[in-house]
Design a protein around this motif. Structure first.
Motif: not given
Length: 182
Positions: A103, A107, A111-113, A133, A181
């Motif tokens: 994490t 971002p 996204r962060k995760k 992805d 994600q």
């Protein structure tokens, strides 16, 4: 010496790695320990922390904390679990090649995760996460200080009744590895 320094000195003096320490307002002192690869322990040869390891550390910590007059209501010593947090850069080095969940503090591309295989950066300092992805394999480069939290992704083998951390996937580049994600 502070109580946290006393805990760290005691745990490392017994040959274990101090993963984390939590102290709650209710007086609970929780200490997470891990075995150091290659170290020989009097509690036997095991890959993971045993109950006997936790008992040995608990006994020594109770003595040290009493001598240092540290106020606590209850002491818990345990393993960090199969989803072990990666707190220090040395943890990243030790677990390079393993599947992790990461994490970021800020971002990246919305996204962060992320989850994927942790690797040292190909060029320069830092780290990279190799993930899929849903379309193609991607590489996320990052610095240690850009991470809010990182944890190992456990693999549970119920037939063998033991857990392991996830190794790097052995898949052709075109197949997915579940790095979605969160």
């Amino acid at each position: 010496m502070s109580w946290s320094q006393a805990v760290e000195k005691t745990v490392t003096g017994l040959g274990y790695e101090l993963v984390d320490v939590e102290r709650s307002a209710g007086g609970l002192l929780r200490v997470y320990i891990d075995r150091v690869p290659g170290h020989v322990y009097p509690t036997g040869e095991h890959e993971f922390v045993t109950v006997e390891d936790c008992e040995a550390v608990t006994r020594q910590l109770q003595y040290v904390l009493e001598v240092d007059n540290v106020d606590y209501a209850r002491l818990e010593v345990s393993s960090p679990g199969l989803d072990r947090p990666l707190k220090r850069e040395a943890d990243y080095t030790r677990f390079a090649g393993q599947q992790v969940q990461l994490t970021l503090k800020l971002p990246f591309q919305g996204r962060k995760k992320f989850q994927g295989v942790l690797q040292p950066a190909d060029i320069g300092a830092g780290w990279q996460l190799i993930f899929h992805d849903g379309k193609a394999e991607q590489v996320l480069g990052f610095a240690f200080d850009e991470v809010r939290e990182a944890r190992l992704l456990p693999v549970l083998d119920f037939k063998g009744r033991r857990g392991k951390t996830a190794p790097a996937p052995a898949q052709p580049a075109g197949e997915t590895d579940g790095g979605q994600q969160q």
